[in-house]
Design an enzyme around this catalytic site. Structure first.
Site, PDB file in Angstrom:
ATOM      1  N   ASP A   1       3.117  -6.822   1.307  1.00  0.00           N
ATOM      2  CA  ASP A   1       3.923  -6.738   2.528  1.00  0.00           C
ATOM      3  C   ASP A   1       3.710  -7.932   3.447  1.00  0.00           C
ATOM      4  O   ASP A   1       4.655  -8.373   4.120  1.00  0.00           O
ATOM      5  CB  ASP A   1       3.691  -5.418   3.267  1.00  0.00           C
ATOM      6  CG  ASP A   1       2.232  -5.074   3.508  1.00  0.00           C
ATOM      7  OD1 ASP A   1       1.359  -5.943   3.337  1.00  0.00           O
ATOM      8  OD2 ASP A   1       1.966  -3.908   3.854  1.00  0.00           O
ATOM      9  N   THR A   2       2.513  -8.517   3.454  1.00  0.00           N
ATOM     10  CA  THR A   2       2.302  -9.692   4.293  1.00  0.00           C
ATOM     11  C   THR A   2       3.080 -10.889   3.772  1.00  0.00           C
ATOM     12  O   THR A   2       3.566 -11.714   4.560  1.00  0.00           O
ATOM     13  CB  THR A   2       0.813 -10.024   4.398  1.00  0.00           C
ATOM     14  OG1 THR A   2       0.091  -8.864   4.805  1.00  0.00           O
ATOM     15  CG2 THR A   2       0.573 -11.137   5.400  1.00  0.00           C
TER      16      THR A   2
ATOM     17  N   SER B   1       3.191   5.257   6.623  1.00  0.00           N
ATOM     18  CA  SER B   1       4.520   5.777   6.310  1.00  0.00           C
ATOM     19  C   SER B   1       5.236   4.806   5.387  1.00  0.00           C
ATOM     20  O   SER B   1       4.853   3.641   5.267  1.00  0.00           O
ATOM     21  CB  SER B   1       5.345   6.006   7.584  1.00  0.00           C
ATOM     22  OG  SER B   1       5.620   4.775   8.228  1.00  0.00           O
TER      23      SER B   1
ATOM     24  N   ALA C   1       0.645   1.837   5.242  1.00  0.00           N
ATOM     25  CA  ALA C   1      -0.517   2.713   5.110  1.00  0.00           C
ATOM     26  C   ALA C   1      -0.298   4.071   5.765  1.00  0.00           C
ATOM     27  O   ALA C   1      -0.972   5.037   5.409  1.00  0.00           O
ATOM     28  CB  ALA C   1      -1.742   2.035   5.717  1.00  0.00           C
TER      29      ALA C   1
ATOM     30  N   ARG D   1       9.324   3.484   4.301  1.00  0.00           N
ATOM     31  CA  ARG D   1      10.710   3.469   4.758  1.00  0.00           C
ATOM     32  C   ARG D   1      11.582   2.860   3.685  1.00  0.00           C
ATOM     33  O   ARG D   1      11.120   2.014   2.898  1.00  0.00           O
ATOM     34  CB  ARG D   1      10.886   2.598   6.008  1.00  0.00           C
ATOM     35  CG  ARG D   1      10.090   2.951   7.198  1.00  0.00           C
ATOM     36  CD  ARG D   1       8.833   2.121   7.322  1.00  0.00           C
ATOM     37  NE  ARG D   1       9.028   0.692   7.219  1.00  0.00           N
ATOM     38  CZ  ARG D   1       9.542  -0.068   8.186  1.00  0.00           C
ATOM     39  NH1 ARG D   1       9.916   0.461   9.338  1.00  0.00           N
ATOM     40  NH2 ARG D   1       9.656  -1.363   8.019  1.00  0.00           N
TER      41      ARG D   1
ATOM     42  N   GLY E   1       4.861  -4.305  13.743  1.00  0.00           N
ATOM     43  CA  GLY E   1       4.828  -3.303  14.801  1.00  0.00           C
ATOM     44  C   GLY E   1       4.154  -3.776  16.069  1.00  0.00           C
ATOM     45  O   GLY E   1       4.532  -3.356  17.176  1.00  0.00           O
TER      46      GLY E   1
ATOM     47  N   ASN F   1      -8.121 -11.460   7.554  1.00  0.00           N
ATOM     48  CA  ASN F   1      -7.833 -10.066   7.900  1.00  0.00           C
ATOM     49  C   ASN F   1      -8.629  -9.671   9.141  1.00  0.00           C
ATOM     50  O   ASN F   1      -9.846  -9.841   9.177  1.00  0.00           O
ATOM     51  CB  ASN F   1      -8.240  -9.128   6.759  1.00  0.00           C
ATOM     52  CG  ASN F   1      -7.278  -9.149   5.612  1.00  0.00           C
ATOM     53  OD1 ASN F   1      -6.830 -10.200   5.179  1.00  0.00           O
ATOM     54  ND2 ASN F   1      -6.937  -7.982   5.097  1.00  0.00           N
TER      55      ASN F   1
END
Length: 476
Positions: free
Chosen positions: A231-232, A15, A13, A17, A396, A290
């Site tokens: 992504d999860t 950035s 959300a 990569r 993160g 969530n």
């Protein structure tokens, strides 16, 4: 260093990569080759993703990566782009934090039936689910002109290969997917006034999508392979668990807190607790909730003008525990804005002391997140019947030692923190298995993670009665 080279495109959300992984017998390493900003843009009152800038960032990253065997793409869920009859994008995708869905979810759920929605899709009620975004867009010229809907990773994959499809783990987040049939919920679409023909064929993780288009000029023209494109889903593949009795916290902008199951939990108790059943890699179920996550901290740091986060965390660790707590899932925290002011207002409304300094605000955020993790881990066990021996924190948030320790203390369970790059590692592992570089089930992939990745253990400490009292103040 030996091993096959694979590229993971990971769009977050804040950035994006491009990472290059090397995978071989006893080998799994990862290097970031390109990072680029993901900055939403507000135009005429609507918050959009700058999807063309993201696509350019992906291409720049894949060029920087050099020759790779394949490419996998993952991103956040629910948002989409619409294509016209010639395959051209009709407009920048709308951001899930845009206000266009305000009030829409309640009306749509009432029309379709909350029990029916949950029994079919297994999803928790979130106001920005794709179903509600499409309901909000009903009657717009753009939606009327659309011939295809592609979720964000599928849209990037389409631009790379020219092939349309919908990867199943991300499709399962739309609230338009039949969880038990593993197919689009066309009856639900029709009753919601949504055209089923918008939705492309479904793909499983590990499916070869196609080679990149020659005109893109990417080194070696690698294949694009479907991974756990939510992504999860990739992050859960990247959880280095041994055995089945674990909970996970995929901790970033959101905290996705849950357990991995073989079958969904579709009880009324589960629906009322707002737990979601999302499809995972290898047909697993990501049974989770969530939690608003580090978004509260990220927005606060932004408002404070990019304050020194490590220093803030050191000072927050010296603040008294539980002085102020808020419920991170309060909808008031969802939109961008002055987060410290909103936290102060929430404390006033709840009769909590108002944090007087940035360090006190950070401590309030982290104590509250740890309590939300505790609530979700305990509910996941109760509702699913799955006993948990440890909590894996990946993403993160695994770098945040204070949050990891507080989560261990709150849950009364060991926290195993890492890998930070679980999403990219899960992405790469699914590609590696598709390429025949590694064999086996998820347990085999996770064994390679434990062999090669750094994991930090936090033992629970502190006073259970104090955590229980703080939980009562927060609610739940």
């Amino acid at each position: 260093m030996s091993g096959v080279r694979l590229a993971a495109v990971d769009l977050g959300a804040g950035s994006g990569r491009v990472m290059v992984g090397r995978v071989g017998p006893g080998t799994l390493d990862l290097a970031e080759v390109h990072r680029f900003a993901n900055e939403p843009v507000r135009v005429a009152g609507t918050l959009h993703w700058d999807i063309l800038a993201l696509h350019r960032g992906v291409l720049d990253g894949l060029r920087a990566a050099g020759p790779v065997t394949s490419v996998g793409i993952d991103s956040w869920a629910v948002d989409y782009g619409l294509l016209d009859a010639s395959g051209v994008l009709l407009g920048n995708p709308v951001h899930y934090r845009d206000t266009r869905t305000d009030g829409v979810a309640e009306r749509t759920a009432k029309h379709l039936g909350e029990g029916r929605l949950y029994a079919t899709t297994g999803l928790q009620h979130l106001p920005f689910n794709t179903l509600y975004q499409l309901a909000a867009a009903a009657g717009t010229p753009q939606l009327q002109a659309a011939r295809r809907l592609l979720l964000i990773p599928d849209l990037i994959g389409y631009w790379l290969t020219g092939e349309v499809g919908a990867e199943i783990t991300n499709a399962s987040t739309t609230q338009l997917y039949d969880l038990r049939r593993r197919a689009w919920a066309t009856d639900l679409m029709v009753d919601a006034g949504i055209r089923p023909e918008l939705f492309p064929p479904l793909r499983e993780p590990g499916t070869r999508i196609g080679p990149v288009l020659p005109e893109l000029g990417l080194p070696g023209e690698p294949d694009v392979v479907a991974v756990g494109s939510h992504d999860t889903a990739s992050a859960v593949v990247g959880v280095p668990a041994s055995g089945a009795n674990f909970a996970y916290v995929s901790c970033g902008t959101w905290s996705l807190v849950g357990v991995e199951l073989d079958t969904p939990v579709l009880t009324e108790e589960s629906r009322r607790a707002n737990f979601t059943n999302e499809t995972g890699v290898d047909g697993t179920i990501r049974y989770l909730r969530n939690v608003m996550g580090l978004w509260l901290l990220q927005e606060s740091v932004r408002v404070w003008g990019g304050s020194d986060l490590p220093d803030l965390l050191r000072r927050a660790a010296r603040e008294p525990a539980f002085r102020s707590v808020v419920d991170p899932d309060d909808p008031v925290f969802l939109p961008p804005g002055d987060m410290p002011a909103r936290i102060a207002d929430a404390c006033r409304r709840a009769g909590e002391p108002v944090p007087a300094t940035p360090a006190a605000t950070v401590r309030c955020i982290l104590d509250s997140l740890a309590l939300a993790h505790r609530r979700a881990v305990r509910q996941a066990q109760e509702l699913s019947g799955r006993h948990v021996d440890a909590v894996h924190v990946v993403g993160g948030g695994a770098r945040n030692a204070l949050l990891c320790q507080l989560t261990a203390d709150a849950c009364g369970l060991p926290v195993l923190a890492g890998p930070v790059e679980a999403t990219a590692l899960g992405n790469v592992l699914v590609q590696a298995r598709a390429a025949g570089v590694v064999d086996g089930d998820l347990a085999a992939l996770r064994a390679l993670l434990r062999e090669t990745q750094r994991i930090v253990r936090y033992e629970p400490r502190g006073d259970e009665a104090a955590w229980a009292a703080a939980q009562d103040r927060m609610g739940g």
